[in-house]
Design a protein around this motif. Structure first.
Motif: not given
Length: 484
Positions: A349-366
Motif C-alpha cells: 500500500n505505502e509503496m504504491a502511494i509513494q510511486a504515484k508521488d514521483v513516477d509522473q514528475a520523474s519521467a516528465a523531468l527527463i
C-alpha cells in the motif's frame, strides 16, 4: 654581429617579437576574464590544474540528483524476480544468505520467509527493460535511462548509508557531492548558488534528512548547499524588510564589506572573504531567485506533463519542475530529497502511494530536458541509499508484507549527461539477494559522476588535517560500461 645572427637565423626582429608577445598577452587576459581562477594556481596546495578547469572534456555540465530517501525496494521497482513469487513463504536458503549481516529489526526472527512482489512487471523500450506496474511513466522513458541493478554499500542503516552516498563517508563533517562540484567547477551563473537543495515529503514512513547532507564540510562555506523552502519566500530573508530598498541594501553591503576587509587584514582568516562573497551572492539572488521560482509563466502542456501538483510549492512534482528551471539557469548541482520510502511493513500500500508521488514528475523531468535539448548535458540520477530484503520483516500474509534494509544490492537509474540510454547494467541472483555480474559500489558511482563532469576523482582533493581528502576517499573506479 650577434643581433644580426639571431635576426637572420630566427627571421625575427624586435618589432615582430613585441607584436607576437602582445597577441599572447591579449589571449592570456581574455582567458583570465573567462576563467577567473586560471592563473591562481592550485588552491589545494598541489601541482594539479587550477580549480574551475576540468581535467578533460566533460559529458555533462550539471547534475540533478533525485534522492528517494528511505530506500525504495528494488524488488518492487526495477529488479524483477519471479522466483520469489513461486517460493512464497519458503525460508531463504542458507546457501544464499551465507550468514550475512542483518539489522537488529530482523536478527531475532526465527525465519526469513521469502516474498515476491505483489506488483506485476512489464518490459519497456527496445531493450525490454523490466519496470514495475507502479512506475508506468518511468517505463515510458525506458529508452532514455540506464538502470543499474547492482549498486551496493557497506552501510546497513539509513543515516550512515545516505551520508555515505552524499559525502563518501558514513560519518558527518565531510563535504557533500554538490559541495565538491562547487569547489572543483564553480558556478555557471554568478547570480545563483552552484548547489541548491529541495525537500519534499511523501505519505509513507519517512526518514529524516539533515543539513549535514548538503554541508561544505571542511571546504569554504561558500560551497554549502542552499536550501529552498516551500514557503512564500523560497530562500529565507530573501526580501528586504520594510523601509529598506535595493539602493539602501547596496550601501549597507558596501560598508559591511569594508569592515570585513579590515577584519581580514587584521586576522587573515579566509572565511571572512567567504562571508563577503556570501553577502554578495545573497544580494544578487534577490533578483534572480524570484524569477527562476516563478511557475506562472510555464505553459499548460508543461504543467500537464509534470502533473497538477507541480503548482503546489514543496511537492515532489513542483521540485522536479524547479530543478529543471534551476539547472536551465546554470545551477551546477540540484539535489532533491523525497522522504517516505521506509516500508518495513504495509509495503504494497505505502509503496504504491509513494510511486504515484514521483513516477509522473520523474519521467516528465527527463522528457522536459530532452525536448529543450538539455538532457545530453544534464546528468539525472534517481535512487535511494540501499535496497530491501527478499524476505519479509514481521508478519507475512498474502496481501501484506514489509522488507528490511539490504545493502548487498539495490537499483538506481541514470539518464542524460553522457550515460548510455536504454540499457540495464549488472545482474543479481534469482533471489535478488547477491550480485552475480558487474557490481557497482557507491564509490564507483561517485567516481563515474565526477568523470562525466570532466573531473578525475583521484585529482579533486583538499588538504585537511595533514592529509588529502577526496569524495571517493581511496576507492572508486569509473564504470566505463555505462558511459556513451
Amino acid at each position: 654581429m650577434e643581433k644580426e645572427f639571431f635576426e637572420n637565423r630566427l627571421n625575427i626582429n624586435r618589432r615582430h617579437f613585441l607584436g607576437k608577445t602582445a597577441l599572447g598577452l591579449g589571449s592570456a587576459a581574455l582567458g583570465s576574464l573567462l576563467l577567473p581562477d586560471l592563473f591562481k594556481g592550485g588552491q589545494n596546495d598541489s601541482d594539479e590544474l587550477p580549480l574551475g578547469i576540468k581535467h578533460f572534456a566533460s559529458k555533462a555540465k550539471r547534475i540533478i540528483m533525485l534522492t528517494q530517501n528511505g530506500a525504495p525496494s528494488q524488488l518492487e521497482s526495477f529488479d524483477y524476480k519471479p522466483l520469489l513469487n513461486k517460493m512464497f513463504n519458503e525460508d531463504l536458503p542458507d546457501s544464499i544468505r551465507k550468514g550475512q549481516r542483518v539489522t537488529g529489526m530482523t536478527s531475532n526472527q526465527e525465519r526469513f520467509p521469502l516474498v515476491g512482489s505483489k506488483f506485476k512487471f512489464q518490459q519497456y523500450g527496445k531493450a525490454g527493460t523490466w519496470v514495475s506496474e507502479i512506475f508506468p511513466h518511468i517505463g515510458e522513458i525506458a529508452d532514455d535511462i540506464c538502470v543499474i541493478k547492482t549498486m551496493h554499500t557497506e552501510a546497513i542503516n539509513h543515516d550512515p548509508a545516505l551520508t555515505f552516498i552524499q559525502t563518501g563517508a558514513q560519518q558527518g563533517n565531510r563535504p557533500s557531492m554538490g559541495a565538491w562540484m562547487s569547489y572543483g567547477l564553480g558556478s555557471e551563473n554568478q547570480n545563483l548558488p552552484a548547489y541548491c537543495v529541495l525537500l519534499s515529503r511523501g505519505k509513507g514512513n519517512g526518514q529524516g534528512v539533515y543539513s549535514k547532507l548538503w554541508s561544505n564540510g571542511f571546504l569554504d562555506s561558500i560551497h554549502q548547499g542552499v536550501q529552498f523552502s516551500a514557503s512564500e519566500d523560497p530562500i529565507l530573508y530573501l526580501n528586504n524588510p520594510d523601509g529598506i530598498d535595493m539602493k539602501s541594501r547596496r550601501t549597507m553591503l558596501d560598508h559591511l564589506a569594508a569592515l570585513n576587509e579590515q577584519g581580514y587584514q587584521e586576522f587573515g582568516d579566509p572565511e571572512i572573504h567567504t562571508k563577503i562573497k556570501q553577502y554578495e551572492m545573497a544580494y544578487r539572488m534577490q533578483t534572480a531567485v524570484p524569477e527562476v521560482t516563478d511557475m506562472s509563466k510555464e505553459p499548460d502542456h508543461i504543467i500537464k506533463m509534470y502533473g497538477s501538483d507541480c503548482m503546489i510549492p514543496g511537492t515532489y512534482a513542483a521540485n522536479c519542475l524547479l530543478a529543471r528551471k534551476l539547472s536551465e539557469s546554470g545551477v551546477r548541482f540540484v539535489q532533491l530529497y523525497h522522504q517516505g520510502w521506509d516500508q518495513h511493513g504495509n509495503l504494497p500500500n505505502e509503496m504504491a502511494i509513494q510511486a504515484k508521488d514521483v513516477d509522473q514528475a520523474s519521467a516528465a523531468l527527463i522528457k522536459d530536458l530532452k525536448q529543450r535539448g538539455l538532457l545530453d548535458e544534464t546528468l539525472v540520477i534517481w535512487g535511494g541509499e540501499f535496497g530491501r530484503t527478499n524476505y519479509c520483516q514481521g508478519k507475512l500474509t498474502e496481501d501484506n508484507y514489509g522488507r528490511d534494509h539490504h545493502p548487498r544490492c539495490f537499483s538506481i537509474w541514470m539518464a542524460g549527461g553522457g550515460v548510455k540510454s536504454g540499457i540495464t547494467h549488472g545482474e543479481t541472483d534469482e533471489f535478488g539477494y547477491n550480485i552475480i555480474k558487474d557490481p557497482v559500489h557507491v564509490h564507483d558511482l561517485q567516481a563515474t559522476i565526477l568523470h562525466l563532469m570532466g573531473i578525475n576523482h583521484e585529482k579533486l582533493t583538499y588538504k585537511y588535517l595533514g592529509r588529502r581528502f577526496r569524495l571517493t576517499d581511496v576507492h572508486g573506479h569509473v564504470v566505463n560500461d555505462i558511459i556513451a
